[in-house]
Scaffold this motif. Structure first.
Motif, PDB file in Angstrom:
ATOM      1  N   ASN A 166       0.785  -1.089   0.025  1.00 45.51           N
ATOM      2  CA  ASN A 166       0.034  -0.101  -0.062  1.00 45.51           C
ATOM      3  C   ASN A 166       0.693   1.231  -0.022  1.00 45.51           C
ATOM      4  OD1 ASN A 166       0.883   0.605   2.731  1.00 45.51           O
ATOM      5  ND2 ASN A 166      -0.772  -0.939   3.225  1.00 45.51           N
ATOM      6  N   SER A 167       0.177   2.412  -0.364  1.00 49.80           N
ATOM      7  CA  SER A 167       1.217   3.558  -0.430  1.00 49.80           C
ATOM      8  C   SER A 167       0.089   4.795  -0.433  1.00 49.80           C
ATOM      9  CB  SER A 167       2.143   3.736  -1.293  1.00 49.80           C
ATOM     10  OG  SER A 167       1.637   3.904  -2.507  1.00 49.80           O
ATOM     11  N   THR A 168       0.008   5.857   0.109  1.00 50.57           N
ATOM     12  CA  THR A 168      -0.730   7.073   0.056  1.00 50.57           C
ATOM     13  C   THR A 168      -0.110   8.174  -0.878  1.00 50.57           C
ATOM     14  OG1 THR A 168       0.230   7.929   2.175  1.00 50.57           O
ATOM     15  CG2 THR A 168      -2.100   6.858   2.084  1.00 50.57           C
ATOM     16  N   GLY A 169       1.313   8.224  -0.741  1.00 47.69           N
ATOM     17  CA  GLY A 169       2.061   9.201  -1.443  1.00 47.69           C
ATOM     18  C   GLY A 169       2.341   8.832  -3.065  1.00 47.69           C
ATOM     19  N   GLY A 170       2.815   7.704  -3.346  1.00 48.08           N
ATOM     20  CA  GLY A 170       3.183   7.307  -4.710  1.00 48.08           C
ATOM     21  C   GLY A 170       4.143   6.026  -4.520  1.00 48.08           C
ATOM     22  N   ALA A 171       4.696   6.115  -5.925  1.00 46.22           N
ATOM     23  CA  ALA A 171       5.597   4.940  -5.898  1.00 46.22           C
ATOM     24  C   ALA A 171       6.958   5.414  -6.748  1.00 46.22           C
ATOM     25  CB  ALA A 171       4.954   3.645  -6.608  1.00 46.22           C
ATOM     26  N   ILE A 172       7.972   4.697  -6.508  1.00 42.51           N
ATOM     27  CA  ILE A 172       9.121   4.923  -7.450  1.00 42.51           C
ATOM     28  C   ILE A 172       9.695   3.666  -7.783  1.00 42.51           C
ATOM     29  CG2 ILE A 172      11.559   5.967  -7.433  1.00 42.51           C
ATOM     30  CD1 ILE A 172      10.814   7.772  -5.226  1.00 42.51           C
ATOM     31  N   ASN A 173       9.816   3.359  -9.177  1.00 37.60           N
ATOM     32  CA  ASN A 173      10.083   2.224  -9.663  1.00 37.60           C
ATOM     33  C   ASN A 173      11.477   2.268 -10.367  1.00 37.60           C
ATOM     34  OD1 ASN A 173       7.503   1.206  -8.832  1.00 37.60           O
ATOM     35  ND2 ASN A 173       6.898   1.556 -10.839  1.00 37.60           N
ATOM     36  N   PHE A 174      12.432   1.557 -10.040  1.00 35.09           N
ATOM     37  CA  PHE A 174      13.851   1.267 -10.470  1.00 35.09           C
ATOM     38  C   PHE A 174      13.623   0.013 -11.483  1.00 35.09           C
ATOM     39  CE2 PHE A 174      14.472   3.930  -6.830  1.00 35.09           C
ATOM     40  CZ  PHE A 174      15.273   4.948  -7.461  1.00 35.09           C
ATOM     41  N   ILE A 175      14.032   0.208 -12.712  1.00 37.32           N
ATOM     42  CA  ILE A 175      13.955  -0.939 -13.576  1.00 37.32           C
ATOM     43  C   ILE A 175      15.630  -1.112 -13.976  1.00 37.32           C
ATOM     44  CG2 ILE A 175      13.153  -2.103 -15.779  1.00 37.32           C
ATOM     45  CD1 ILE A 175      10.984   0.596 -13.848  1.00 37.32           C
ATOM     46  N   THR A 176      15.995  -2.207 -13.862  1.00 40.04           N
ATOM     47  CA  THR A 176      17.680  -2.560 -14.042  1.00 40.04           C
ATOM     48  C   THR A 176      17.416  -2.866 -15.446  1.00 40.04           C
ATOM     49  OG1 THR A 176      17.599  -4.895 -13.349  1.00 40.04           O
ATOM     50  CG2 THR A 176      17.991  -3.033 -11.843  1.00 40.04           C
ATOM     51  N   ASN A 177      18.758  -2.704 -16.030  1.00 41.39           N
ATOM     52  CA  ASN A 177      19.033  -3.279 -17.367  1.00 41.39           C
ATOM     53  C   ASN A 177      19.088  -4.778 -17.700  1.00 41.39           C
ATOM     54  OD1 ASN A 177      19.438  -1.000 -19.274  1.00 41.39           O
ATOM     55  ND2 ASN A 177      21.317  -0.766 -18.207  1.00 41.39           N
ATOM     56  N   ARG A 178      18.357  -5.439 -18.560  1.00 42.93           N
ATOM     57  CA  ARG A 178      18.181  -6.954 -18.566  1.00 42.93           C
ATOM     58  C   ARG A 178      19.389  -7.474 -19.531  1.00 42.93           C
ATOM     59  NH1 ARG A 178      12.626  -8.086 -18.309  1.00 42.93           N
ATOM     60  NH2 ARG A 178      13.163 -10.395 -18.678  1.00 42.93           N
ATOM     61  N   PRO A 179      19.747  -8.695 -19.045  1.00 41.05           N
ATOM     62  CA  PRO A 179      20.724  -9.405 -19.961  1.00 41.05           C
ATOM     63  C   PRO A 179      20.492  -9.298 -21.271  1.00 41.05           C
ATOM     64  CG  PRO A 179      20.135 -10.664 -18.075  1.00 41.05           C
ATOM     65  CD  PRO A 179      19.413  -9.597 -18.045  1.00 41.05           C
ATOM     66  N   THR A 180      21.523  -9.227 -22.130  1.00 39.73           N
ATOM     67  CA  THR A 180      21.483  -8.834 -23.727  1.00 39.73           C
ATOM     68  C   THR A 180      21.615 -10.201 -24.321  1.00 39.73           C
ATOM     69  OG1 THR A 180      23.435  -8.111 -23.504  1.00 39.73           O
ATOM     70  CG2 THR A 180      21.738  -6.531 -23.618  1.00 39.73           C
ATOM     71  N   ARG A 181      21.310 -10.507 -25.469  1.00 43.77           N
ATOM     72  CA  ARG A 181      21.518 -11.536 -26.385  1.00 43.77           C
ATOM     73  C   ARG A 181      22.984 -11.421 -26.834  1.00 43.77           C
ATOM     74  NH1 ARG A 181      17.542 -15.067 -26.730  1.00 43.77           N
ATOM     75  NH2 ARG A 181      15.439 -14.335 -26.391  1.00 43.77           N
ATOM     76  N   GLU A 182      23.322 -10.424 -27.326  1.00 43.43           N
ATOM     77  CA  GLU A 182      24.817 -10.112 -28.095  1.00 43.43           C
ATOM     78  C   GLU A 182      25.604  -9.512 -26.782  1.00 43.43           C
ATOM     79  OE1 GLU A 182      25.535 -10.851 -31.143  1.00 43.43           O
ATOM     80  OE2 GLU A 182      23.404 -11.170 -31.507  1.00 43.43           O
ATOM     81  N   PHE A 183      26.906 -10.071 -26.832  1.00 43.71           N
ATOM     82  CA  PHE A 183      28.077  -9.886 -25.625  1.00 43.71           C
ATOM     83  C   PHE A 183      28.192  -8.338 -25.928  1.00 43.71           C
ATOM     84  CE2 PHE A 183      32.392  -8.821 -24.497  1.00 43.71           C
ATOM     85  CZ  PHE A 183      32.142  -9.368 -23.177  1.00 43.71           C
ATOM     86  N   GLU A 184      28.327  -7.534 -24.678  1.00 43.39           N
ATOM     87  CA  GLU A 184      28.664  -6.302 -24.763  1.00 43.39           C
ATOM     88  C   GLU A 184      28.974  -5.989 -23.511  1.00 43.39           C
ATOM     89  OE1 GLU A 184      24.667  -3.587 -23.754  1.00 43.39           O
ATOM     90  OE2 GLU A 184      24.598  -4.920 -25.893  1.00 43.39           O
ATOM     91  N   GLY A 185      29.607  -4.884 -23.183  1.00 46.01           N
ATOM     92  CA  GLY A 185      30.156  -4.431 -22.005  1.00 46.01           C
ATOM     93  C   GLY A 185      30.537  -2.727 -21.941  1.00 46.01           C
ATOM     94  N   GLY A 186      31.012  -2.252 -20.679  1.00 46.15           N
ATOM     95  CA  GLY A 186      31.508  -0.923 -20.747  1.00 46.15           C
ATOM     96  C   GLY A 186      32.065  -0.855 -19.343  1.00 46.15           C
ATOM     97  N   VAL A 187      32.894   0.276 -19.058  1.00 45.27           N
ATOM     98  CA  VAL A 187      33.329   0.837 -18.115  1.00 45.27           C
ATOM     99  C   VAL A 187      33.237   2.388 -18.079  1.00 45.27           C
ATOM    100  CG1 VAL A 187      34.464  -1.157 -17.333  1.00 45.27           C
ATOM    101  CG2 VAL A 187      35.658   0.560 -18.566  1.00 45.27           C
ATOM    102  N   THR A 188      33.052   2.942 -16.871  1.00 45.51           N
ATOM    103  CA  THR A 188      32.906   4.434 -16.794  1.00 45.51           C
ATOM    104  C   THR A 188      33.638   4.800 -15.489  1.00 45.51           C
ATOM    105  OG1 THR A 188      30.926   4.700 -17.884  1.00 45.51           O
ATOM    106  CG2 THR A 188      31.573   6.454 -16.394  1.00 45.51           C
ATOM    107  N   ALA A 189      34.539   5.856 -15.629  1.00 43.29           N
ATOM    108  CA  ALA A 189      35.092   6.295 -14.312  1.00 43.29           C
ATOM    109  C   ALA A 189      35.019   7.670 -14.370  1.00 43.29           C
ATOM    110  CB  ALA A 189      36.723   5.868 -14.486  1.00 43.29           C
ATOM    111  N   THR A 190      34.996   8.306 -12.905  1.00 40.90           N
ATOM    112  CA  THR A 190      34.736   9.740 -12.702  1.00 40.90           C
ATOM    113  C   THR A 190      35.785  10.075 -11.595  1.00 40.90           C
ATOM    114  OG1 THR A 190      32.665   9.754 -13.258  1.00 40.90           O
ATOM    115  CG2 THR A 190      33.337  11.652 -12.007  1.00 40.90           C
ATOM    116  N   TYR A 191      36.670  11.207 -11.782  1.00 41.62           N
ATOM    117  CA  TYR A 191      37.040  12.012 -10.938  1.00 41.62           C
ATOM    118  C   TYR A 191      36.807  13.334 -10.648  1.00 41.62           C
ATOM    119  CZ  TYR A 191      41.172  13.604  -7.988  1.00 41.62           C
ATOM    120  OH  TYR A 191      41.771  14.048  -7.105  1.00 41.62           O
TER     121      TYR A 191
END
Length: 758
Positions: free
Chosen positions: A161-186
């Motif tokens: 239940n909720s009276t205010g609302g909802a926040i839904n996070f949907i993560t990325n699903r596994p892909t059929r083709e191989f892929e990847g990535g990296v990100t860095a921040t300073y």
């Protein structure tokens, strides 16, 4: 380990050709970000959401929602749920007292409660798994397909239940083709982040993905006396997924995650200064009012360290771990879909906070909380978007919270305490919703949810663990151990009409009833009546909305709402007797109301240029509320209680105005693709019952410039946040009359970001 990982990422970037651009690891459709020389599209995007448990365009959903792709979150530097208050109207998420326990509000509906045990008015979900305790929501956001922010009561399509609302996070699903990535921040203050993912198929029927995110450094505060730094992050998060095509009709997805947070806690600023307690604080110096948001203070006495098990000399910090797993099954057969979601979540909070922001031990807190949540949801729904669509489901959850928290009041009250209890909650709910096309343009919507819930508070007690002036009292309780039970049966519902004014214009009207669970006041207590149950709150919501694409390049969404609020849960005080006087606890306000308006605009005036705007306004009042008048009661010498009629007065527990937007421009020149973006937000004043304790309004502005050589796998960006170096506070609040604290926001920070995709 994280330092080595971050160094490896930086080393890989530094050793490659200099052609960097900060793009996301994935876009919302789970594909690598496009780095070819395509011309910018002037047509507005259509975001597919699952807010109603089926895939459909956000513009075709007759509810107020904001949907943001994962790459938008990354470009705006949003890595924590609290930052979502700057992207949607009438949304606020406050870090209460600088701790990791946030206060969620949507359209003014929120519960101010620093305790860990009560549910929020806003439901937070990750891949449809509910996080019922607000403290669970403070993990890193990474590798997301999108986030959906739903405004207004939910329940007929959701397990909780909720009276205010909802926040839904949907993560990325596994892909059929191989892929990847990296990100860095300073960035500024030696802040470092890194994240990455890999995804692909193990076989024709099995796909998998793994992702990680880390944060390090960033200490931007310092101790006013010693100069010691505070604010370093030390976070690592991991997620793994496996997706199986068990048969042509049955798909299974297993998701596991681990999150570890050993960061420093936020340090409060004494914006009104501090005059030590004349009796127990004798010998400590007065602290003058402070304006520098980077100044703070803390202490940990050897005696308090001994009773809590903290290491001597510890700074305010957290040592939290979160682990969980979920199994989602989708079985399609005969124009029906059967969905099962089984999940288990464990969270351990160990957090030391200094709530007086000083060396004086008058409100130092340590939380040791263990949370276990098991849930099972089963849904059966019609397949596809047809003239008649329906969904029904059954939800069960079991929650257990074992908590101990310690409070060092020795320089204020003369003692330190430990509050200890166990809370369990079992809930079962049957819910469903359907919609039917009455004509080609007119649709009727109806939904209902019936819930049975049993909440129990066991062995609640507050006892003295330090009492320098009377050691004989150490180990004694302020009252015998208390047990409480709250059994409720509540109904949520929805009735709505949707009318398609034109192919790209939807008008809708909804009447909904939302419910928030009841609970218990789990504070330091001197009287057993303090832990008596607070009843569930209910809300009847009336809403009119319009979603329209005025042209292919201009979109305007608006909503009007009125809330009839009953038994609103509210942090207040009650009078016990002339000896104990008044104590803080949660109460129910019989009747109140909130009304407001929201606007959201998207515009692409020329190819490559996009302008987003949002604005919200809300106001509320007490309609029926007789509450304790603390000032008048004090004037009687606490001989008797004075209750006043607050009916007709303004609700002051939320800001009235929210406004924000973003402007971005993408272009290509000399085989370099460029992306420039600026975003900004206004957060209105948060009024208190005492004007001197108000949290003032503030503006924030951020900017980002990214680039990549066309066709390259590398990318880079420069960014600045709080570009004008505004001094602002996120939250004001205190338990002590002599130590009003402000939790300040970050000063201006700048940084660089690099990514590589493969």
């Amino acid at each position: 380990m994280k330092t080595l990982l971050f160094g490896a990422v930086i080393g890989a970037i530094a050793s490659a050709p200099i052609s960097l651009y900060a793009a996301d690891a994935k876009t919302a459709d789970d594909k690598p970000a496009n780095q070819t020389a395509t011309a910018p599209d002037q047509t507005l995007d259509s975001i597919v959401v699952t807010a109603q448990r089926r895939q459909e365009s956000a513009q075709n959903v007759g509810i107020a929602l904001t949907a943001l792709p994962g790459d938008t979150l990354t470009k705006r530097g949003i890595s924590n749920v609290n930052q979502l208050q700057y992207v949607a109207p009438n949304v606020e998420i406050d870090p209460q007292y600088g701790s990791g326990n946030p206060l969620f509000r949507i359209r003014g509906v929120g519960l101010k409660d620093y305790a860990s045990n009560n549910t929020a008015t806003v439901g937070v979900y990750v891949d449809e798994v509910a996080y019922p305790f607000p403290i669970q929501t403070q993990g890193l956001l990474f590798d997301l397909a999108r986030v959906e922010i739903l405004r207004g009561p939910q329940g007929t399509l959701y397990g909780r239940n909720s009276t205010g609302g909802a926040i839904n996070f949907i993560t990325n699903r596994p892909t059929r083709e191989f892929e990847g990535g990296v990100t860095a921040t300073y960035g500024s203050f030696n802040a470092k982040t890194a994240e990455g993912y890999v995804s692909g198929s193990f076989s024709d029927n099995v796909r998998g993905g793994a992702s990680f995110a880390t944060q390090e450094g960033g200490a931007w505060q310092h101790n006013r006396l010693t100069g010691e730094k505070l604010g370093n992050k030390d976070v690592v998060a991991l997620r793994g997924q496996l997706e199986f095509d068990v048969s042509s009709d049955l798909t299974a997805r297993l998701s596991v995650h681990h999150h570890q947070d050993k960061s420093d806690s936020n340090g409060p600023r004494l914006y009104q200064g501090l005059i030590p307690n004349a009796t127990n604080g004798a010998g400590y110096a007065t602290i003058a009012p402070e304006t520098d948001p980077r100044v703070t203070g803390w202490s940990l006495t050897p005696a308090f360290a001994a009773v809590t098990g903290l290491a001597a000399g510890s700074k305010p910090h957290r040592d939290n771990t979160s682990d969980g797993a979920s199994l989602t099954l989708n079985w399609d057969f005969d124009q029906l879909r059967l969905t099962s979601i089984t999940s288990a979540e464990d969270f351990h909070r160990r957090e030391f906070i200094d709530w007086d922001g000083s060396i004086i031990p008058q409100s130092d807190e340590y939380f040791d909380s263990k949370i276990n949540v098991l849930s099972q949801e089963v849904r059966l729904a019609s397949a596809g978007n047809t003239a008649f669509n329906w969904l029904t489901g059954l939800y069960y959850s079991h929650e257990k919270l074992d908590e101990k928290f310690y409070s060092d009041f020795t320089a204020y009250l003369g003692y330190a305490t430990r509050t200890k209890y166990t809370q369990t909650a079992d809930s079962v709910a049957l819910f469903g919703q359907s919609d039917y096309k009455l004509t080609d343009r007119l649709k009727a919507v109806a939904g209902v949810r019936q819930e049975h819930e049993n909440r129990q508070l066991d062995n609640f007690t507050t006892s003295y663990v330090l009492y320098p002036s009377n050691p004989a009292r150490i180990g004694t309780s302020t009252f015998p151990a208390a047990n409480r039970e709250l059994v409720t049966d509540e109904t949520s519902g929805k009735l709505g009409l949707e009318y398609q004014l034109a192919p790209a214009s939807l008008a809708y009207g909804n009447i909904g009833r939302g419910v928030k669970s009841g609970g218990f006041t789990a504070y330091n207590s001197t009287n057993a009546h303090q832990v008596d149950a607070v009843q569930p709150e209910t809300l009847i919501a009336y809403e009119l909305g319009l979603k329209t694409d005025l042209t292919d390049t201009l979109r305007l969404n608006t909503a009007l709402f009125y809330y009839d609020y009953r038994n609103q849960q509210y942090q207040s005080q009650v009078f016990i007797d002339p000896v104990i006087r008044n104590i803080g606890r949660l109460v129910n306000i019989p009747k109140s109301s909130i009304q407001g308006i929201e606007l959201e605009l998207e515009w692409k005036p020329i190819a490559g240029l996009k302008i987003d705007q949002f604005a919200g306004y809300k106001e509320g009042k007490y309609k029926e509320y007789y509450g304790l008048n603390v000032a008048a009661t004090k004037a009687t010498g606490y001989q008797y209680a004075v209750y006043s009629d607050f009916s007709g007065q303004e609700l002051t527990n939320f800001p009235k105005i929210s406004y924000g937007g973003a402007i971005s421009y993408d272009w290509t020149a000399n085989a370099i693709a460029w992306s420039a973006q600026a975003d900004y937000a206004f957060h209105d004043k948060l009024k208190s019952s005492v004007p001197a304790y108000d949290t003032n309004s503030y503006w924030l502005a951020n900017a980002r410039l990214g680039f990549h050589p066309v066709g390259s796998k590398w990318s880079a960006a420069l960014w600045v946040r709080n570009a004008f170096d505004r001094k602002y506070d996120l939250y004001h609040g205190s338990f002590l009359s002599n130590a009003q604290i402000a939790n300040a926001g970050l000063p201006r920070t700048v940084g660089v970001q690099g990514s590589y995709q493969f």
